[in-house]
Design an enzyme around this catalytic site. Structure first.
Site, mmCIF file in Angstrom:
data_model
loop_
_atom_site.group_PDB
_atom_site.id
_atom_site.type_symbol
_atom_site.label_atom_id
_atom_site.label_comp_id
_atom_site.label_asym_id
_atom_site.label_seq_id
_atom_site.Cartn_x
_atom_site.Cartn_y
_atom_site.Cartn_z
ATOM 1 N N THR A 41 0.818 -1.212 0.000
ATOM 2 C CA THR A 41 0.000 0.000 0.000
ATOM 3 C C THR A 41 0.856 1.267 0.000
ATOM 4 O OG1 THR A 41 -0.154 -0.225 2.404
ATOM 5 C CG2 THR A 41 -1.976 -1.095 1.111
ATOM 6 N N HIS B 196 6.963 -0.260 6.923
ATOM 7 C CA HIS B 196 7.184 0.584 8.103
ATOM 8 C C HIS B 196 7.443 -0.307 9.310
ATOM 9 C CE1 HIS B 196 3.090 -0.421 9.287
ATOM 10 N NE2 HIS B 196 2.643 0.041 8.135
ATOM 11 N N HIS C 284 5.598 -3.524 10.110
ATOM 12 C CA HIS C 284 5.942 -4.757 9.391
ATOM 13 C C HIS C 284 7.194 -5.423 9.981
ATOM 14 C CE1 HIS C 284 3.912 -2.347 6.083
ATOM 15 N NE2 HIS C 284 3.201 -3.456 6.110
ATOM 16 N N LYS D 108 -9.528 -0.971 9.620
ATOM 17 C CA LYS D 108 -9.809 0.313 8.970
ATOM 18 C C LYS D 108 -11.262 0.710 9.189
ATOM 19 C CE LYS D 108 -5.716 0.804 7.281
ATOM 20 N NZ LYS D 108 -4.837 1.874 7.736
ATOM 21 N N ARG E 153 -10.001 1.873 2.028
ATOM 22 C CA ARG E 153 -8.668 2.333 1.647
ATOM 23 C C ARG E 153 -8.722 3.050 0.309
ATOM 24 N NH1 ARG E 153 -4.169 -0.383 4.179
ATOM 25 N NH2 ARG E 153 -4.839 -2.035 5.587
ATOM 26 N N GLN F 184 -7.317 -13.758 0.263
ATOM 27 C CA GLN F 184 -6.222 -14.129 1.150
ATOM 28 C C GLN F 184 -6.260 -15.624 1.457
ATOM 29 O OE1 GLN F 184 -5.084 -11.398 4.255
ATOM 30 N NE2 GLN F 184 -4.381 -13.045 5.588
ATOM 31 N N ASP G 130 -4.093 -8.592 13.799
ATOM 32 C CA ASP G 130 -5.236 -7.993 13.111
ATOM 33 C C ASP G 130 -5.656 -8.810 11.888
ATOM 34 O OD1 ASP G 130 -2.894 -7.369 11.766
ATOM 35 O OD2 ASP G 130 -3.508 -5.329 11.262
ATOM 36 N N LYS H 147 -0.292 1.800 19.466
ATOM 37 C CA LYS H 147 0.634 1.330 18.440
ATOM 38 C C LYS H 147 1.898 2.180 18.425
ATOM 39 C CE LYS H 147 -1.985 -1.028 14.828
ATOM 40 N NZ LYS H 147 -2.358 -1.035 13.404
ATOM 41 N N LYS I 83 4.745 5.735 15.354
ATOM 42 C CA LYS I 83 4.230 7.006 14.850
ATOM 43 C C LYS I 83 5.144 8.137 15.324
ATOM 44 C CE LYS I 83 0.468 5.662 12.710
ATOM 45 N NZ LYS I 83 0.314 5.832 11.266
ATOM 46 N N THR I 84 5.521 9.020 14.413
ATOM 47 C CA THR I 84 6.354 10.170 14.746
ATOM 48 C C THR I 84 5.619 11.436 14.346
ATOM 49 O OG1 THR I 84 7.462 10.384 12.601
ATOM 50 C CG2 THR I 84 8.349 8.744 14.126
#
Length: 406
Positions: free
Chosen positions: A41, A46, A49, A83, A87, A172, A193, A228, A231-232
């Site tokens: 995606t 990131h 993963h 989500k 998306r 999947q 998830d 989670k 995140k920055t």
């Protein structure tokens, strides 16, 4: 003798199993082929993963064969898991570009030499499927009533779930079946998830092939407050050095909360657990040494030892008064910017995304230039600011950048 199952349990990876006792026995007695899927995606993986790749690496080190499956086909639909909204639809060209970038990142981390691991793209079998044949062969084994109870769909039902996304679970599940037929793949690993989608694949193989199939999920990377990680202020913590610099990557781990040190050392490094527990038990100022080790080891895994050393040196230069300042993140601006306000310079250097944000930072007392706190957003930046060849900018307590004129 301890198996990879024991390693994964001890290090805190495992969350849910389909057949725990069978899996435990299988991993102790056999070398299996397993897979983890990564939907392209974005043009980089990131830190979310990263935990899945570490799980994959532990399995490979124990002699099991990984399949890294890039979802060039499933990305055409989009996974509704986790989500609240649909998306963004990606073009085929975007997906192909993302797949290419992600493959390069995986090859740095997993050993694909001599058939030790397999890299696949599900576009190879999904994009050419005949829909009627697919629904007849695969769809007949899926109960809509059961699908609607799955966690990945529950939170979407109130806002609306498109039929497009409803197909994702079938796709999947079919991936697992296809990998089972092609490579004898008997296990899927993934983030917690993905549990509902993984169950679908296990069930499909057991129905269609009358063979055993298994799934295990790993815990998501969360901090001690259950939020989670990764995140920055600039967004996600990317594995691509162009998106998140090795220095910023290093600093993220250097600055995590004390309570998260042991968990991150356990999940994101290969440091032996006795040492992980020792480092995690350190208190007060001593825990900073554990954070430095964590930051170095994680940065080394993703960016290599040379970049990890550079990031470490830059951090020491800024925070300890030693080390090499040349490795501090550097932004370039044109000489024509001299004579502009500090706000204009910060935006031109892309240190801050907007003038409004730059002004707010100054109003809140969060900006320092060349060790002097800035209180006036209209302050003019002259050549004097670059008398040592660069201007050192600090945002808040820990975010440093050099600005040089070119």
């Amino acid at each position: 003798m301890a198996s990879v199952y024991d390693t994964l349990v001890e290090r805190g990876f495992l969350k849910q199993f389909t057949h725990e006792e069978e899996i435990k026995e299988l991993l102790e007695k056999e070398k299996i082929t397993f897979y983890i899927g990564f939907d392209p995606t974005a043009d980089s993986l990131h830190v979310g993963h990263f935990i899945a790749m570490m799980m994959m690496a532990h399995m490979q080190r124990a002699g099991h064969r990984p399949i890294a499956l890039v979802g060039g086909g499933t990305a055409m639909i989009g996974d509704p898991s986790g989500k609240t909204d649909m998306r963004k639809m990606l073009t085929k060209e975007d997906i192909e570009n993302n797949v290419s970038a992600i493959k390069k990142q995986m090859q740095k981390f997993i050993d694909f030499r001599d058939g030790k691991a397999i890299l696949e793209n599900n576009a190879d079998w999904l994009l050419n499927l005949n829909y009627v044949e697919f629904i007849r062969e695969i769809g007949v084994h899926f109960s809509v009533n059961r699908m609607l109870t799955a966690e990945c769909f529950k939170q979407r039902l109130e806002k609306g779930l498109s039929f497009l996304e409803f197909n994702y679970m079938l796709m999947q599940g079919y991936d697992f079946l296809e990998l089972n037929r092609r490579y004898g793949c008997v296990m899927q690993l993934g983030g917690d998830d993905q549990w509902s989608n993984m169950l679908a694949g296990v069930d499909l193989i057991r129905r269609k092939e009358s063979k055993p199939a298994f799934a295990m999920t790993c815990a998501l990377l969360t901090n001690s407050e259950g939020k989670k990680m990764g995140k920055t202020e600039k967004g996600a913590l990317w594995l691509d050095p162009e998106k998140t610099s090795p220095y910023d990557f290093y600093q993220y781990w250097r600055n995590i909360a004390d309570a998260d040190v042991e968990k991150c050392l356990s999940l994101l490094t290969f440091i032996p657990m006795d040492e992980v527990r020792r480092l995690g038990s350190l208190k007060d100022a001593e825990i900073n040494e554990a954070k430095k080790i964590l930051a170095f080891e994680v940065t080394k895994l993703i960016h290599g030892e040379e970049e990890a050393n550079k990031a470490k040196s830059a951090a020491e230069a800024l925070f300890s008064g030693g080390g090499d300042m040349s490795n501090v993140p550097t932004a370039e601006v044109a000489s024509s910017i001299i004579g502009s306000t500090i706000v204009d310079v910060l935006v031109a250097a892309k240190i801050l995304p907007s003038k409004g944000e730059a002004r707010r930072l100054i109003q809140q007392g969060g900006l320092t230039v060349n060790n002097e706190k800035i209180t006036d957003a209209n302050m003019i930046v002259s050549e004097e600011f670059f008398k040592d060849g660069s201007m050192l900018v600090k945002r808040g307590k820990k975010n440093y950048n050099k600005i040089v004129v070119v």
